[in-house]
Design a protein around this motif. Sequence first.
Motif, mmCIF file in Angstrom:
data_model
loop_
_atom_site.group_PDB
_atom_site.id
_atom_site.type_symbol
_atom_site.label_atom_id
_atom_site.label_comp_id
_atom_site.label_asym_id
_atom_site.label_seq_id
_atom_site.Cartn_x
_atom_site.Cartn_y
_atom_site.Cartn_z
ATOM 1 N N GLU A 249 -3.091 25.001 -11.422
ATOM 2 C CA GLU A 249 -4.238 25.331 -12.271
ATOM 3 C C GLU A 249 -5.231 24.165 -12.327
ATOM 4 O OE1 GLU A 249 -4.899 27.148 -16.677
ATOM 5 O OE2 GLU A 249 -3.545 25.423 -16.526
ATOM 6 N N GLU A 250 -4.736 22.954 -12.514
ATOM 7 C CA GLU A 250 -5.616 21.787 -12.560
ATOM 8 C C GLU A 250 -6.409 21.655 -11.268
ATOM 9 O OE1 GLU A 250 -3.572 18.144 -13.544
ATOM 10 O OE2 GLU A 250 -2.514 19.111 -15.206
ATOM 11 N N ALA A 251 -5.747 21.829 -10.136
ATOM 12 C CA ALA A 251 -6.419 21.718 -8.839
ATOM 13 C C ALA A 251 -7.450 22.832 -8.669
ATOM 14 C CB ALA A 251 -5.393 21.769 -7.706
ATOM 15 N N ARG A 252 -7.101 24.046 -9.088
ATOM 16 C CA ARG A 252 -8.005 25.198 -8.961
ATOM 17 C C ARG A 252 -9.243 25.018 -9.850
ATOM 18 N NH1 ARG A 252 -4.435 28.483 -10.057
ATOM 19 N NH2 ARG A 252 -4.997 29.007 -12.181
ATOM 20 N N ILE A 253 -9.062 24.530 -11.064
ATOM 21 C CA ILE A 253 -10.200 24.289 -11.957
ATOM 22 C C ILE A 253 -11.104 23.204 -11.372
ATOM 23 C CG2 ILE A 253 -10.857 23.345 -14.215
ATOM 24 C CD1 ILE A 253 -8.398 24.891 -15.346
ATOM 25 N N PRO B 241 0.671 9.551 -8.246
ATOM 26 C CA PRO B 241 0.291 10.965 -8.262
ATOM 27 C C PRO B 241 0.720 11.668 -6.980
ATOM 28 C CG PRO B 241 -1.612 9.607 -7.751
ATOM 29 C CD PRO B 241 -0.481 8.671 -8.052
ATOM 30 N N VAL B 242 0.655 12.986 -7.004
ATOM 31 C CA VAL B 242 0.820 13.790 -5.797
ATOM 32 C C VAL B 242 -0.541 14.374 -5.453
ATOM 33 C CG1 VAL B 242 3.249 14.385 -6.077
ATOM 34 C CG2 VAL B 242 1.510 15.837 -7.125
ATOM 35 N N THR B 243 -0.674 14.824 -4.226
ATOM 36 C CA THR B 243 -1.902 15.466 -3.784
ATOM 37 C C THR B 243 -1.684 16.973 -3.755
ATOM 38 O OG1 THR B 243 -2.532 13.567 -2.451
ATOM 39 C CG2 THR B 243 -3.561 15.672 -1.886
ATOM 40 N N VAL B 244 -2.629 17.699 -4.323
ATOM 41 C CA VAL B 244 -2.639 19.156 -4.209
ATOM 42 C C VAL B 244 -3.781 19.495 -3.257
ATOM 43 C CG1 VAL B 244 -2.840 21.373 -5.388
ATOM 44 C CG2 VAL B 244 -1.798 19.418 -6.569
ATOM 45 N N GLU B 245 -3.421 20.046 -2.095
ATOM 46 C CA GLU B 245 -4.428 20.516 -1.144
ATOM 47 C C GLU B 245 -4.639 21.990 -1.404
ATOM 48 O OE1 GLU B 245 -3.897 19.633 2.977
ATOM 49 O OE2 GLU B 245 -3.387 17.539 2.570
ATOM 50 N N LEU B 246 -5.886 22.406 -1.413
ATOM 51 C CA LEU B 246 -6.239 23.776 -1.765
ATOM 52 C C LEU B 246 -7.254 24.297 -0.757
ATOM 53 C CD1 LEU B 246 -7.221 24.856 -5.323
ATOM 54 C CD2 LEU B 246 -8.730 25.346 -3.438
ATOM 55 N N TRP B 247 -7.091 25.539 -0.339
ATOM 56 C CA TRP B 247 -8.044 26.186 0.550
ATOM 57 C C TRP B 247 -8.003 27.690 0.288
ATOM 58 C CZ3 TRP B 247 -3.374 24.273 1.745
ATOM 59 C CH2 TRP B 247 -2.469 25.088 2.411
ATOM 60 N N VAL B 248 -8.977 28.394 0.832
ATOM 61 C CA VAL B 248 -9.092 29.832 0.630
ATOM 62 C C VAL B 248 -8.499 30.543 1.838
ATOM 63 C CG1 VAL B 248 -10.734 31.731 0.316
ATOM 64 C CG2 VAL B 248 -11.150 29.519 -0.787
ATOM 65 N N THR B 249 -7.666 31.550 1.597
ATOM 66 C CA THR B 249 -7.096 32.322 2.702
ATOM 67 C C THR B 249 -7.628 33.743 2.767
ATOM 68 O OG1 THR B 249 -5.190 32.983 1.375
ATOM 69 C CG2 THR B 249 -4.951 30.995 2.747
ATOM 70 N N ARG B 250 -8.243 34.211 1.673
ATOM 71 C CA ARG B 250 -8.753 35.585 1.669
ATOM 72 C C ARG B 250 -9.899 35.690 0.678
ATOM 73 N NH1 ARG B 250 -8.047 40.729 -0.544
ATOM 74 N NH2 ARG B 250 -7.966 42.382 1.018
ATOM 75 N N ILE B 251 -10.954 36.380 1.104
ATOM 76 C CA ILE B 251 -12.085 36.687 0.232
ATOM 77 C C ILE B 251 -12.298 38.188 0.305
ATOM 78 C CG2 ILE B 251 -14.533 36.306 -0.238
ATOM 79 C CD1 ILE B 251 -14.276 33.711 1.486
ATOM 80 N N SER B 252 -12.287 38.851 -0.845
ATOM 81 C CA SER B 252 -12.574 40.287 -0.870
ATOM 82 C C SER B 252 -13.771 40.517 -1.787
ATOM 83 C CB SER B 252 -11.349 41.077 -1.347
ATOM 84 O OG SER B 252 -11.139 40.874 -2.727
ATOM 85 N N ALA B 253 -14.086 41.759 -2.051
ATOM 86 C CA ALA B 253 -15.241 42.082 -2.888
ATOM 87 C C ALA B 253 -15.089 41.532 -4.308
ATOM 88 C CB ALA B 253 -15.465 43.588 -2.925
ATOM 89 N N ALA B 254 -13.868 41.554 -4.826
ATOM 90 C CA ALA B 254 -13.679 41.174 -6.228
ATOM 91 C C ALA B 254 -12.490 40.246 -6.453
ATOM 92 C CB ALA B 254 -13.538 42.430 -7.080
ATOM 93 N N SER B 255 -12.107 39.498 -5.422
ATOM 94 C CA SER B 255 -11.029 38.518 -5.600
ATOM 95 C C SER B 255 -11.043 37.529 -4.446
ATOM 96 C CB SER B 255 -9.656 39.198 -5.676
ATOM 97 O OG SER B 255 -9.278 39.706 -4.420
ATOM 98 N N MET B 256 -10.299 36.461 -4.654
ATOM 99 C CA MET B 256 -10.064 35.505 -3.582
ATOM 100 C C MET B 256 -8.621 35.045 -3.690
ATOM 101 S SD MET B 256 -11.894 32.029 -4.838
ATOM 102 C CE MET B 256 -11.632 31.386 -6.465
ATOM 103 N N GLU C 48 -0.794 23.310 -1.109
ATOM 104 C CA GLU C 48 0.377 22.509 -0.782
ATOM 105 C C GLU C 48 0.382 21.329 -1.739
ATOM 106 O OE1 GLU C 48 0.102 21.427 3.358
ATOM 107 O OE2 GLU C 48 0.987 23.333 3.994
ATOM 108 N N VAL C 49 1.524 21.075 -2.357
ATOM 109 C CA VAL C 49 1.698 19.906 -3.215
ATOM 110 C C VAL C 49 2.549 18.939 -2.407
ATOM 111 C CG1 VAL C 49 2.632 19.016 -5.383
ATOM 112 C CG2 VAL C 49 1.553 21.288 -5.318
#
Length: 144
Positions: free
Chosen positions: A30-34, A72-87, A92-93
């Motif tokens: 959640e922290e990484a996503r925000i 600390p640890v690293t949280v890597e974040l990326w997008v794998t899917r984009i649709s009309a009303a969601s992603m 990886e932590v």
Amino acid sequence: MRHLYSCPLRWSDMDAFGHVNNAVFVRYLEEARIDFMRRLAPGDGSPSFTGGSVVARHEIDYVRPLVHRPAPVTVELWVTRISAASMTVAYEVKDEDTLYLRASTVVVPYNFAEERPRRLTAEEKAILKEYLADASHQEGAVAV
């Protein structure tokens, strides 16, 4: 492209065995996503990524226990899917040598005033595509 978030480990994150508690990892995600969403907001009066969102689904694979430590640890974040009303966001932590967790989250943009989901705007989709993994490397990835 991937978003990198340096996540501190807190004393309260530990379980009785000195490992980071499994439920705490959801907070790390959640922290990484925000952090990611705040960095996406283009500013200049654009409404993109300024409204709310809700989590529709989490999927987590715990790979290895994470022992509490000061670094600390690293949280890597990326997008794998984009649709009309969601992603769908993947994570990886890890640190330099060790992968602790793989996860994904389905995020739905939400209009809290109307109490209902909303569609992603064209501007939001364009920004998210910068973080979209190459479909040949991600099973089930679809860009709309």
